[in-house]
Scaffold this active site. Sequence first.
Site, PDB file in Angstrom:
ATOM      1  N   HIS A 267       0.806  -1.225   0.000  1.00  0.00           N
ATOM      2  CA  HIS A 267       0.000   0.000   0.000  1.00  0.00           C
ATOM      3  C   HIS A 267       0.839   1.275   0.000  1.00  0.00           C
ATOM      4  O   HIS A 267       0.309   2.369  -0.144  1.00  0.00           O
ATOM      5  CB  HIS A 267      -0.913  -0.016   1.230  1.00  0.00           C
ATOM      6  CG  HIS A 267      -1.887   1.111   1.262  1.00  0.00           C
ATOM      7  ND1 HIS A 267      -2.823   1.327   0.264  1.00  0.00           N
ATOM      8  CD2 HIS A 267      -2.072   2.112   2.162  1.00  0.00           C
ATOM      9  CE1 HIS A 267      -3.539   2.395   0.558  1.00  0.00           C
ATOM     10  NE2 HIS A 267      -3.103   2.887   1.702  1.00  0.00           N
ATOM     11  N   TRP A 268       2.148   1.146   0.134  1.00  0.00           N
ATOM     12  CA  TRP A 268       3.013   2.312   0.345  1.00  0.00           C
ATOM     13  C   TRP A 268       4.017   2.445  -0.788  1.00  0.00           C
ATOM     14  O   TRP A 268       5.216   2.440  -0.568  1.00  0.00           O
ATOM     15  CB  TRP A 268       3.735   2.146   1.682  1.00  0.00           C
ATOM     16  CG  TRP A 268       3.650   3.335   2.580  1.00  0.00           C
ATOM     17  CD1 TRP A 268       2.913   4.466   2.429  1.00  0.00           C
ATOM     18  CD2 TRP A 268       4.360   3.504   3.819  1.00  0.00           C
ATOM     19  NE1 TRP A 268       3.092   5.321   3.474  1.00  0.00           N
ATOM     20  CE2 TRP A 268       3.973   4.752   4.342  1.00  0.00           C
ATOM     21  CE3 TRP A 268       5.259   2.717   4.529  1.00  0.00           C
ATOM     22  CZ2 TRP A 268       4.478   5.237   5.552  1.00  0.00           C
ATOM     23  CZ3 TRP A 268       5.748   3.197   5.734  1.00  0.00           C
ATOM     24  CH2 TRP A 268       5.370   4.441   6.237  1.00  0.00           C
TER      25      TRP A 268
END
Length: 288
Positions: A267-268
């Site tokens: 997600h990053w």
Amino acid sequence: MSYQPQTEAATSRFLNVDEGGRTLRIHINDCGDGKETVVMLHGSGPGATGWANFSRNIDPLVEAGYRVLLLDCPGWGKSDAIVNSGSRSDLNARILKSVVDQLGIDKVHLLGNLMGGHSAVAFTLSWPERVAKLVLMGGGTGGMSLFTPMPTEGIKLLNALYREPTIENLKKMMSIFVFDTRDLTEALFEARLNNMLSRRDHLDNFVKSLEANPKQFPDFGPRLGEISAPTLIVWGRNDRFVPMDAGLRLLAGIAGSELHIYRDCGHWAQWEHADSFNQLVLNFLARA
């Protein structure tokens, strides 16, 4: 003269912003002095701040000649907390509008992750003339996934961490936050936990906001066609917080947009693939 890296302390400042008759003290980091400004908007995780989310991306942009603003949204970082019963994304957009107005900045590039991406879309829909380009990572619509049960496992762990802010729950959430967990050091866990526990009012603010309105992030899908700003969408193939088909919805809805997907990425993206991401963004911003 050689480039001097930015520091959190040297770039830290506060602005007073009116929100519905209440004055909020909002924290920003103001980096560089370029003619074009890139605003970075963080996600909604407990302990998130503008600086923590984008620490691997600030210097390349400043060194390339951009002014970079990092906003701590209300309820995160050093900014005041606020219980929100409406759209959190529209609240953040209003706060950002007040900030750039006070700073005398007419037009900005917006770069946002999860909640930050959703807030960037909200800002663009309200003030399209103030947006030059958009970069959206792992967020932007708030709609349902066609393939993944909602809420996702990541969002469930995030909400649990707000209610029980322990190191064990933090590690559970972070273990699926990124694809390769080898960079998740004890120092990183401790810093994030300290951020959370030092502002318990922020934890309470988020929980009470969800109780007041479970749909803090409305679905902007039907309005994506209104966006005319050049848009770069970035997603992790292994994102377990916001499914990849949300990125496809953005791609389908925003005319002329482009989607870059990182394999072996959670997600990053801006942190997990920082060097590649930074160059991708710089190339996108430099295009005529």
